[in-house]
Design an enzyme around this catalytic site. Structure first.
Site, mmCIF file in Angstrom:
data_model
loop_
_atom_site.group_PDB
_atom_site.id
_atom_site.type_symbol
_atom_site.label_atom_id
_atom_site.label_comp_id
_atom_site.label_asym_id
_atom_site.label_seq_id
_atom_site.Cartn_x
_atom_site.Cartn_y
_atom_site.Cartn_z
ATOM 1 N N GLY A 40 0.892 -1.357 -0.190
ATOM 2 C CA GLY A 40 -0.007 -0.173 -0.006
ATOM 3 C C GLY A 40 0.577 1.633 0.083
ATOM 4 N N ASN A 42 4.235 1.346 -0.675
ATOM 5 C CA ASN A 42 4.548 1.578 -1.650
ATOM 6 C C ASN A 42 3.628 2.427 -3.114
ATOM 7 O OD1 ASN A 42 6.798 0.459 -0.503
ATOM 8 N ND2 ASN A 42 6.626 -1.148 -1.553
ATOM 9 N N GLU A 136 -3.409 -6.357 1.524
ATOM 10 C CA GLU A 136 -2.936 -7.052 3.163
ATOM 11 C C GLU A 136 -3.850 -5.830 4.211
ATOM 12 O OE1 GLU A 136 0.739 -5.239 2.275
ATOM 13 O OE2 GLU A 136 1.951 -7.941 1.134
ATOM 14 N N GLY A 214 7.360 -8.741 -15.235
ATOM 15 C CA GLY A 214 8.761 -9.104 -14.540
ATOM 16 C C GLY A 214 9.582 -8.693 -16.235
ATOM 17 N N GLY A 217 7.924 -7.878 -19.105
ATOM 18 C CA GLY A 217 7.209 -6.753 -20.070
ATOM 19 C C GLY A 217 5.810 -6.555 -19.230
ATOM 20 N N THR A 240 12.223 -5.475 -5.736
ATOM 21 C CA THR A 240 10.958 -5.934 -3.956
ATOM 22 C C THR A 240 10.359 -4.070 -5.111
ATOM 23 O OG1 THR A 240 12.144 -6.323 -2.596
ATOM 24 C CG2 THR A 240 10.088 -5.122 -1.528
ATOM 25 N N ASP A 244 5.208 -2.800 -7.545
ATOM 26 C CA ASP A 244 3.952 -1.760 -7.084
ATOM 27 C C ASP A 244 4.196 -0.083 -7.846
ATOM 28 O OD1 ASP A 244 3.582 -3.272 -4.941
ATOM 29 O OD2 ASP A 244 4.742 -2.704 -3.318
ATOM 30 N N GLY A 279 15.791 -1.108 -2.286
ATOM 31 C CA GLY A 279 15.051 -0.918 -1.573
ATOM 32 C C GLY A 279 13.405 -1.382 -2.013
ATOM 33 N N SER A 283 13.470 3.290 -3.438
ATOM 34 C CA SER A 283 14.079 2.354 -5.622
ATOM 35 C C SER A 283 12.623 3.062 -5.908
ATOM 36 C CB SER A 283 13.660 0.837 -5.325
ATOM 37 O OG SER A 283 12.626 0.644 -5.491
#
Ligand code: RIB
Length: 296
Positions: A40, A42, A136, A214, A217, A240, A244, A279, A283
């Site tokens: 959330g 992110n 989440e 990923g 694409g 990571t 998001d 991060g 990031s």
């Protein structure tokens, strides 16, 4: 038009490892960092860095003050955030030498939200606003149902994959990776992405479905048509929050009235940039950086 995000806020405990621990295996971490995270948080930061107006709804414990501070620094409206007793949510994240990760989340304060709180927050919504949620927090179903009554655009990232039945037919925009999409389509995860997307399209014909793949694409189905977005090639440091970042940028683009093709392109660029940095929230690139990246 604003994005109201009912989202988790987590303290990420990130362990650098040579490889992700296998079942029954004990391994030593080569490093440990504590970062701001939560799907959330992110996504709120990504949407705000992309230029959208974002209101973040959720809860933190006393240990989560830095999470609120980071949202504020990024221009996210935190006036509806709840402060509760007990621990904030947290995540245990292993990041391997290739930048791949494995994540376990613990709900903490993210699981203290109530239906009354959902109603109070959604009373702040204006016609045309978007409501964003992930899996989440403990109020997924009340948010879906209340947003419907208010006629808001519902954007759902079903992550982690829900284990309970949910009224998915209320979702306007799904944002899913391959695992989440396969689970939603009730297909084995090794099906090809096009088949999974077709099945989701048949199951939810009025929804837009964004399927992130990923390094392959993303695919998007909307109004019966498909868009293909290639990934931008970068040196992967930490995946990571890549999804998001994609979600936040994509929805910010829609909120800003951009066409689908441009929203996908900007989201893919922002996500690639996030992968090239360590991060989660930290990031996520700013819009100016994404525009510069796209010029190259
Ligand atoms: O998507 C990445 C996020 O998943 C992490 O920041 C972690 O907190 C979990 O929510």
């Amino acid at each position: 038009m604003k994005i109201i995000n009912f989202g988790s806020l987590n303290i990420d405990k990130v362990y650098a490892v040579d490889h992700i621990a296998a079942p029954g295996e004990t391994i030593s971490a080569t490093g440990l960092t504590l970062n701001a995270g939560g799907k959330g948080l992110n996504q709120s930061i990504a949407a705000a860095r992309a230029g959208a107006q974002v209101l973040h709804a959720g809860a933190i414990g006393p240990d989560g003050a830095f999470l609120e501070q980071l949202l504020k620094e990024n221009g996210v409206d935190t006036s509806s955030l709840l402060h509760v007793e007990g621990e904030s949510g947290h995540a245990i994240i292993q990041v391997d030498a290739a930048g791949q990760n494995s994540i376990v989340v613990s709900g903490g304060a993210n699981h203290t939200l109530t239906e009354d709180y959902v109603r109070q927050v959604l009373d702040l919504a204006q016609p045309g606003d978007m409501v964003l949620l992930q899996n989440e927090t403990n109020v997924v179903e009340p948010v879906l149902r209340t947003a419907l009554v208010k006629g808001l655009t519902v954007c759902f990232n079903p992550s982690p994959v829900p284990t309970q039945p949910l009224p998915y037919n209320l979702v306007d925009i799904f944002l899913v990776n391959e695992t989440e999409a396969a689970a939603l389509a009730e297909l084995p995860a090794d099906n090809d992405p096009e088949t999974i997307l077709d099945n989701l399209g048949w199951a939810y014909p009025r929804s837009t479905i964004v399927l992130t793949l990923g390094e392959k694409g993303a695919l998007c189905r909307s109004n019966g048509g498909n868009n293909v977005q290639k990934a931008f090639s970068v040196n992967a440091v930490d995946t990571t929050a890549a999804g998001d970042t994609f979600t936040g940028y994509f929805l910010a683009g829609l909120a800003q009235g951009k066409d689908l093709t441009l929203c996908l392109k900007e989201a893919a660029a922002a996500s690639a940039m996030a992968v090239s940095r360590p991060g989660a929230a930290l990031s996520i690139p700013a819009r100016a950086e994404v525009e510069e990246f796209l010029k190259k």
